[in-house]
Design a protein around this motif. Structure first.
Motif, mmCIF file in Angstrom:
data_model
loop_
_atom_site.group_PDB
_atom_site.id
_atom_site.type_symbol
_atom_site.label_atom_id
_atom_site.label_comp_id
_atom_site.label_asym_id
_atom_site.label_seq_id
_atom_site.Cartn_x
_atom_site.Cartn_y
_atom_site.Cartn_z
ATOM 1 N N SER A 1 8.136 -5.866 1.483
ATOM 2 C CA SER A 1 9.154 -6.158 2.069
ATOM 3 C C SER A 1 9.001 -8.075 2.082
ATOM 4 O O SER A 1 7.869 -8.347 2.426
ATOM 5 C CB SER A 1 9.670 -5.955 3.526
ATOM 6 O OG SER A 1 10.621 -6.727 4.219
ATOM 7 N N PRO A 2 9.945 -8.946 1.697
ATOM 8 C CA PRO A 2 9.783 -10.204 1.966
ATOM 9 C C PRO A 2 10.017 -10.611 3.260
ATOM 10 O O PRO A 2 9.147 -11.699 3.625
ATOM 11 C CB PRO A 2 11.138 -10.662 1.420
ATOM 12 C CG PRO A 2 12.123 -9.884 1.202
ATOM 13 C CD PRO A 2 11.169 -8.384 1.375
ATOM 14 N N ARG A 3 10.235 -9.861 4.568
ATOM 15 C CA ARG A 3 10.332 -10.470 5.741
ATOM 16 C C ARG A 3 9.251 -9.434 6.500
ATOM 17 O O ARG A 3 9.982 -8.100 6.910
ATOM 18 C CB ARG A 3 11.467 -10.475 6.211
ATOM 19 C CG ARG A 3 12.351 -11.810 5.816
ATOM 20 C CD ARG A 3 13.619 -12.028 6.395
ATOM 21 N NE ARG A 3 13.515 -12.065 7.901
ATOM 22 C CZ ARG A 3 14.450 -12.284 8.707
ATOM 23 N NH1 ARG A 3 15.741 -12.170 8.285
ATOM 24 N NH2 ARG A 3 14.211 -12.459 10.011
ATOM 25 N N LYS A 4 8.102 -9.552 6.780
ATOM 26 C CA LYS A 4 7.296 -8.739 7.435
ATOM 27 C C LYS A 4 6.262 -9.365 8.225
ATOM 28 O O LYS A 4 5.848 -10.336 8.122
ATOM 29 C CB LYS A 4 6.357 -7.823 6.454
ATOM 30 C CG LYS A 4 5.664 -8.224 5.337
ATOM 31 C CD LYS A 4 5.124 -7.356 4.376
ATOM 32 C CE LYS A 4 4.275 -8.158 3.665
ATOM 33 N NZ LYS A 4 3.462 -7.266 2.626
ATOM 34 N N ILE A 5 6.003 -8.748 9.236
ATOM 35 C CA ILE A 5 4.863 -9.237 10.223
ATOM 36 C C ILE A 5 4.069 -8.191 10.901
ATOM 37 O O ILE A 5 4.580 -6.929 10.913
ATOM 38 C CB ILE A 5 5.560 -9.992 11.440
ATOM 39 C CG1 ILE A 5 6.280 -9.064 12.314
ATOM 40 C CG2 ILE A 5 6.521 -11.149 11.085
ATOM 41 C CD1 ILE A 5 6.862 -9.659 13.640
ATOM 42 N N PRO B 1 0.781 -13.317 9.111
ATOM 43 C CA PRO B 1 1.884 -13.449 10.209
ATOM 44 C C PRO B 1 1.599 -12.412 11.227
ATOM 45 O O PRO B 1 2.278 -11.310 11.346
ATOM 46 C CB PRO B 1 3.095 -12.854 9.260
ATOM 47 C CG PRO B 1 2.219 -12.152 8.125
ATOM 48 C CD PRO B 1 0.989 -12.815 8.052
ATOM 49 N N LYS C 1 16.465 -7.473 9.668
ATOM 50 C CA LYS C 1 16.091 -7.433 8.437
ATOM 51 C C LYS C 1 14.383 -7.692 8.212
ATOM 52 O O LYS C 1 13.716 -7.835 7.276
ATOM 53 C CB LYS C 1 16.679 -8.735 7.539
ATOM 54 C CG LYS C 1 17.972 -8.864 7.469
ATOM 55 C CD LYS C 1 18.639 -9.781 6.730
ATOM 56 C CE LYS C 1 20.243 -9.895 6.473
ATOM 57 N NZ LYS C 1 20.913 -9.739 7.778
ATOM 58 N N THR C 2 13.759 -7.759 9.548
ATOM 59 C CA THR C 2 12.509 -7.713 9.707
ATOM 60 C C THR C 2 11.580 -6.351 9.708
ATOM 61 O O THR C 2 12.004 -5.449 10.397
ATOM 62 C CB THR C 2 11.921 -8.501 10.950
ATOM 63 O OG1 THR C 2 12.792 -9.751 11.102
ATOM 64 C CG2 THR C 2 10.272 -8.729 11.041
ATOM 65 N N THR D 1 8.492 -16.465 16.604
ATOM 66 C CA THR D 1 9.310 -16.046 15.423
ATOM 67 C C THR D 1 10.313 -15.139 16.101
ATOM 68 O O THR D 1 10.249 -14.673 17.463
ATOM 69 C CB THR D 1 8.291 -15.186 14.679
ATOM 70 O OG1 THR D 1 9.023 -14.895 13.405
ATOM 71 C CG2 THR D 1 7.890 -14.049 15.135
#
Length: 357
Positions: free
Chosen positions: A298-302, A324, A244-245, A239
């Protein structure tokens, strides 16, 4: 800020204990230096990677660097203490081994280099013959974190000192981080200043080298940490992290500061769950991590962790597979074009090794 000030103030109050600790270390070294305590040699090359302080100076990336650059020329093995493992005595990593059996760092070596023997043992003077019995073709053993283990006399001693906490500016535990005499650097053959900041200048290199004051036979090198592309902990898919992450950083290492700085340079927001160095993660820890992760809107998170920490999470493989959860690799990079010089110095030692008489 307040917690750092409090910690430093508290450690200063422990100065009497640090002085006593330093005296004990001085006596121990004096006994070895005057042969009142004996060091043993072996009939094959031993390369010791160590430091004078506690904490993360980058020993694991250095061991990995050595293995990577030597294993195509020699039959290499590694031997570590196996810190925080649940077993005792000598153990050799196998396909069934876990971090609980050998420790996180040896487990990482085994995962990355399954073709070389990776062993652990608190008493290295006992473990080395057992390792050679199990792998008689071994030509060189890399001793991980063994500089203070003076019962063994390595042929090549490499010590690491962190750019942000040079041993020349440190003091004994518990006031400082030193676990050995600063003068013990004289026993080293190679000194590496690790974790250097970006943009370190040639003048800084010269100034630090003069501060270390190497002996004529010693070589001083400079290196930094390089982070690679994160990969999933179970399926190993890559990834990419951008601004934005949003990241939940989970660490159980001595010095997460370089990784935090890496993230601060690349993303707008990250959250952190720090654990003690070599922390053995439990299922309750994992539930707390999931709860904290789910609270991030958040829609983009790890979730991100280090390779060493990942070795202690693999026991939760089933729980991890749908998350993730990513691992960020790390490697040692030499600065000022010194990589070949360093590698050639190690290879020269091995090519010219003579068995002790």
């Amino acid at each position: 800020m307040f917690s750092n000030w409090f910690l430093k103030s508290f450690r200063i109050l422990l100065l009497p204990f640090a002085i006593v600790y330093g005296l004990v270390i001085w006596i121990r070294n004096w006994l070895y230096d005057h042969n009142l305590l004996r060091s043993s040699s072996f009939g094959l090359p031993l390369i010791c990677v160590g430091n004078l302080s506690v904490g993360g100076t980058g020993k694991s990336p250095m061991v990995e660097f050595l293995v990577l650059h030597l294993k195509h020329r020699y039959k290499v093995a590694t031997l570590s203490r196996g810190y925080k493992r649940k077993t005792k005595g000598y153990a050799l990593a196998t396909d069934e081994t876990t971090a609980l059996d050998v420790g996180d760092e040896p487990m990482l070596f085994h995962k990355k280099f399954p073709d070389i023997p990776v062993a652990v043992g608190e008493e290295r003077i006992v473990a080395i013959p057992q390792l050679l019995h199990d792998n008689p073709a071994t030509q060189v053993i890399i001793l991980d974190d063994a500089f203070q283990h003076r019962a063994i006399k390595a042929g090549l001693n490499i010590i690491l000192t962190e750019y942000g906490n040079l041993f020349t500016r440190d003091f004994f535990l518990p006031t400082g981080d030193l676990r050995d005499m600063p003068s013990s650097y004289k026993r080293a053959d190679i000194i590496v200043v690790t974790k250097c900041r970006d943009g370190i200048t040639m003048q800084e290199k010269i100034d630090i080298t003069e501060e270390i004051n190497p002996l004529p036979h010693q070589k001083v090198f400079f290196s930094s940490i390089s982070y690679g592309t994160p990969y999933h902990i179970t399926n190993h898919k890559f990834t990419f992290i951008d601004d934005k992450t949003e990241v939940l950083l989970v660490t159980g290492i001595a010095n997460p500061k370089p990784l935090k700085m890496f993230l601060e340079d690349r993303i707008q927001t990250y959250y952190m769950m720090p654990f003690n160095d070599h922390h053995i993660f439990t299922i309750d820890d994992w539930r707390d991590i999931v709860k904290r992760f789910n609270s991030i809107d958040s829609p983009r998170k790890i979730i991100l962790t280090t390779e060493k920490d990942a070795m202690r999470f693999l026991k939760f493989r089933q729980e991890l597979s749908g998350m993730p959860f990513f691992v960020i690799p790390i490697e040692n990079q030499f600065l000022f074009g010194q990589e070949n010089e360093f590698t050639n110095a190690v290879i020269s030692f091995l090519d010219n090794f003579k068995q002790p008489s």
